[in-house]
Design a protein around this motif. Structure first.
Motif, PDB file in Angstrom:
ATOM      1  N   UNK A 193       1.130  -4.652  11.593  1.00  0.00           N
ATOM      2  CA  UNK A 193       2.388  -5.287  11.997  1.00  0.00           C
ATOM      3  C   UNK A 193       2.944  -6.134  10.848  1.00  0.00           C
ATOM      4  N   UNK A 194       2.051  -6.882  10.203  1.00  0.00           N
ATOM      5  CA  UNK A 194       2.480  -7.732   9.078  1.00  0.00           C
ATOM      6  C   UNK A 194       3.002  -6.864   7.935  1.00  0.00           C
ATOM      7  N   UNK A 195       2.236  -5.836   7.582  1.00  0.00           N
ATOM      8  CA  UNK A 195       2.631  -4.968   6.462  1.00  0.00           C
ATOM      9  C   UNK A 195       4.034  -4.396   6.678  1.00  0.00           C
ATOM     10  N   UNK A 196       4.262  -3.861   7.872  1.00  0.00           N
ATOM     11  CA  UNK A 196       5.552  -3.202   8.120  1.00  0.00           C
ATOM     12  C   UNK A 196       6.684  -4.231   8.174  1.00  0.00           C
ATOM     13  N   UNK A 197       6.406  -5.398   8.765  1.00  0.00           N
ATOM     14  CA  UNK A 197       7.442  -6.434   8.862  1.00  0.00           C
ATOM     15  C   UNK A 197       7.820  -6.952   7.478  1.00  0.00           C
ATOM     16  N   UNK A 198       6.813  -7.183   6.650  1.00  0.00           N
ATOM     17  CA  UNK A 198       7.078  -7.644   5.280  1.00  0.00           C
ATOM     18  C   UNK A 198       7.819  -6.566   4.491  1.00  0.00           C
ATOM     19  N   UNK A 199       7.420  -5.315   4.664  1.00  0.00           N
ATOM     20  CA  UNK A 199       8.123  -4.219   3.995  1.00  0.00           C
ATOM     21  C   UNK A 199       9.626  -4.254   4.290  1.00  0.00           C
ATOM     22  N   UNK A 251       0.825  -1.218   0.000  1.00  0.00           N
ATOM     23  CA  UNK A 251       0.000   0.000   0.000  1.00  0.00           C
ATOM     24  C   UNK A 251       0.854   1.262   0.000  1.00  0.00           C
ATOM     25  N   UNK A 252       2.077   1.148  -0.511  1.00  0.00           N
ATOM     26  CA  UNK A 252       2.988   2.291  -0.646  1.00  0.00           C
ATOM     27  C   UNK A 252       3.399   2.857   0.720  1.00  0.00           C
ATOM     28  N   UNK A 253       3.293   2.038   1.772  1.00  0.00           N
ATOM     29  CA  UNK A 253       3.611   2.503   3.123  1.00  0.00           C
ATOM     30  C   UNK A 253       5.061   2.946   3.273  1.00  0.00           C
ATOM     31  N   UNK A 254       5.989   2.156   2.664  1.00  0.00           N
ATOM     32  CA  UNK A 254       7.425   2.398   2.861  1.00  0.00           C
ATOM     33  C   UNK A 254       7.742   2.390   4.360  1.00  0.00           C
ATOM     34  N   UNK A 255       7.410   1.268   4.981  1.00  0.00           N
ATOM     35  CA  UNK A 255       7.455   1.178   6.432  1.00  0.00           C
ATOM     36  C   UNK A 255       8.782   0.703   7.007  1.00  0.00           C
ATOM     37  N   UNK A 256       9.871   1.125   6.415  1.00  0.00           N
ATOM     38  CA  UNK A 256      11.197   0.714   6.886  1.00  0.00           C
ATOM     39  C   UNK A 256      12.025   1.922   7.289  1.00  0.00           C
ATOM     40  N   UNK A 258      11.020  -1.970  11.417  1.00  0.00           N
ATOM     41  CA  UNK A 258       9.657  -1.758  10.933  1.00  0.00           C
ATOM     42  C   UNK A 258       9.162  -0.452  11.543  1.00  0.00           C
ATOM     43  N   UNK A 259       8.634   0.433  10.722  1.00  0.00           N
ATOM     44  CA  UNK A 259       8.344   1.800  11.161  1.00  0.00           C
ATOM     45  C   UNK A 259       6.915   2.192  10.773  1.00  0.00           C
ATOM     46  N   UNK A 260       6.029   2.217  11.761  1.00  0.00           N
ATOM     47  CA  UNK A 260       4.678   2.762  11.537  1.00  0.00           C
ATOM     48  C   UNK A 260       4.601   4.213  12.002  1.00  0.00           C
ATOM     49  N   UNK A 261       5.641   4.665  12.685  1.00  0.00           N
ATOM     50  CA  UNK A 261       5.571   6.019  13.247  1.00  0.00           C
ATOM     51  C   UNK A 261       5.618   7.094  12.160  1.00  0.00           C
ATOM     52  N   UNK A 262       6.516   6.902  11.194  1.00  0.00           N
ATOM     53  CA  UNK A 262       6.676   7.939  10.169  1.00  0.00           C
ATOM     54  C   UNK A 262       5.342   8.242   9.501  1.00  0.00           C
ATOM     55  N   UNK A 263       4.654   7.198   9.065  1.00  0.00           N
ATOM     56  CA  UNK A 263       3.346   7.418   8.443  1.00  0.00           C
ATOM     57  C   UNK A 263       2.321   7.857   9.486  1.00  0.00           C
ATOM     58  N   UNK A 264       2.440   7.297  10.693  1.00  0.00           N
ATOM     59  CA  UNK A 264       1.507   7.639  11.773  1.00  0.00           C
ATOM     60  C   UNK A 264       1.502   9.123  12.095  1.00  0.00           C
ATOM     61  N   UNK A 265       2.665   9.748  12.031  1.00  0.00           N
ATOM     62  CA  UNK A 265       2.746  11.204  12.255  1.00  0.00           C
ATOM     63  C   UNK A 265       1.762  11.953  11.361  1.00  0.00           C
ATOM     64  N   UNK A 278      14.637   4.065  19.637  1.00  0.00           N
ATOM     65  CA  UNK A 278      13.483   3.744  18.779  1.00  0.00           C
ATOM     66  C   UNK A 278      12.195   4.171  19.477  1.00  0.00           C
ATOM     67  N   UNK A 279      11.384   4.978  18.814  1.00  0.00           N
ATOM     68  CA  UNK A 279      10.141   5.460  19.436  1.00  0.00           C
ATOM     69  C   UNK A 279       9.017   4.422  19.298  1.00  0.00           C
ATOM     70  N   UNK A 280       7.881   4.699  19.911  1.00  0.00           N
ATOM     71  CA  UNK A 280       6.697   3.858  19.745  1.00  0.00           C
ATOM     72  C   UNK A 280       6.350   3.727  18.261  1.00  0.00           C
ATOM     73  N   UNK A 281       5.940   2.532  17.870  1.00  0.00           N
ATOM     74  CA  UNK A 281       5.568   2.325  16.470  1.00  0.00           C
ATOM     75  C   UNK A 281       6.728   1.862  15.607  1.00  0.00           C
ATOM     76  N   UNK A 282       7.877   1.647  16.245  1.00  0.00           N
ATOM     77  CA  UNK A 282       9.077   1.216  15.514  1.00  0.00           C
ATOM     78  C   UNK A 282       9.677   0.023  16.255  1.00  0.00           C
TER      79      UNK A 282
END
Lengths: 245, 245
Positions: A105-111, A41-46, A81-88, A149-153
């Motif tokens: 969690x799966x999306x970011x880990x696979x990314x 989904x174009x997250x770029x979660x790394x 795995x980084x959900x924080x960047x997009x989460x901001x 590492x902050x929350x979401x990472x």
């Protein structure tokens, strides 16, 4: 087959590196190649944290089961795995940040894994050797504190990169008959094919360990799955913002 | 840079394929190259289900958000995380099968992703196009029933492979400054760099959609993370034997 496929088939982990550094321009190219991997989904979660500090590396190496090459490799990267960047931007754009789902969690880990594997292939295509360091999950809290590492990472694995100072054999893989199934999952033929493979792996370890006692694949994975496997991970991840909802 | 790195940097998803089949010998090579990827603790926790049945493909395509190329691609592979294969040997060798840890879920999921990315690179090196299908997680229970997936196995994503019948542009990625950090995680410079990137992505979508309304990266991921994301996944996975302990 073409040289890229030949390269892929020659992979083996490298655990001994020369002191030769990786030129900055090359490292940059490796990162660009890494980033070109597909992303869900174009997250770029790394996020990649490049650790140069020998103090930090020594502490991570220690908690990763004393893997000395974490200290000696030309580069040591912690692949997060980084959900924080997009989460901001969720918050900024007026959405509630719902980044606590198992799916996310799966999306970011696979990314992270897809990007890392591109990095690995790019590195190997330039004559570098690599070793994945799953051992950073032995003490993820320590890594989290050392790297801020902050929350979401969370740190999925480490990656050692450098010029090889060894030339280990390629480790044989399970027969394709066991891995690839047609139309539906089934275990037809697996038992016999794994039995033959087990003998092959026992022989591989005997040779690698210079005539020592071999261990089969099925013995090795029985032990792996038969014991409590980093049971701290769930609580660590929950504290880190991955709620598995 | 070398041809392998050039290849990696040229990746884009392909969603329209010609009718040309993939020769069996080539497909075999792709599987072997895929398997050569690193695997955590030598688990080899992947099973590939190759779906040829047009009925099965149509049902999966439907639940994956009507992605027609699931039906039309030369090959459609369901890439499964598999703890069962190794788990069988736990039981056989007298271990309790403790395959319900979050850690083991991570290991198997990462294994699948590394193997899949090798498969993708091998395929692209032979002129094939690919598309990852995360949409199979829209209704993982349906996929599980259609493919007879047993406990300890879950479909991580699908993969369409075939000869491209389109030539889409490469989608720009986040600047490296945002992705790669030195020593510790930090967000220095991210806001400004993402702002510039957002403009680039808005323009990319405008051009791709022929002058239509563009959407920025940060808008897109805000929406992704700001909504309930496949909230069925947790219960599905728990029922499938992944207990997240």
């Amino acid at each position: 087959m073409n040289p890229t496929i030949e390269l892929l088939k020659k992979h083996r982990s490298i655990r001994k590196f020369t002191a030769q550094p990786i030129p900055p321009a090359l490292l940059n190219e490796l990162f660009l190649a890494a980033q070109s991997a597909a992303t869900s989904s174009f997250l770029q979660g790394t996020t990649i944290v490049r650790v140069k500090s020998s103090e930090t590396r020594a502490l991570i190496a220690e908690s990763a089961g004393n893997q000395g090459y974490v200290k000696s490799a030309a580069e040591f990267l912690v692949m997060c795995a980084d959900l924080k960047r997009a989460g901001n931007y969720c918050i900024k754009n007026g959405f509630a940040f719902e980044g606590q789902y198992t799916e996310q969690f799966i999306i970011a880990t696979v990314d992270v894994a897809l990007l890392a594997q591109n990095l690995v292939i790019a590195a190997e295509s330039e004559g570098l050797g690599i070793c994945y360091i799953g051992g950073i999950r032995n003490d993820p809290q320590r890594v989290t504190e050392l790297l801020d590492l902050p929350l979401g990472v969370y740190p999925v694995f480490g990656l050692c990169l450098g010029y090889p100072d060894q030339d280990p054999e390629i480790k044989p893989r399970l027969p394709l008959s066991v891995i690839v199934k047609e139309e539906t999952y089934n275990e037809r033929g697996n038992e016999e094919d794994v039995r033959v493979y087990d003998e092959q792996i026992e022989e591989y370890y005997k040779q690698r360990l210079g005539g020592g006692h071999g261990i089969t694949w099925s013995q090795q994975v029985s032990k792996l799955l038969g014991e409590k496997s980093r049971p701290h991970m769930r609580d660590y991840l929950k504290n880190q913002g991955f709620k598995f909802q």
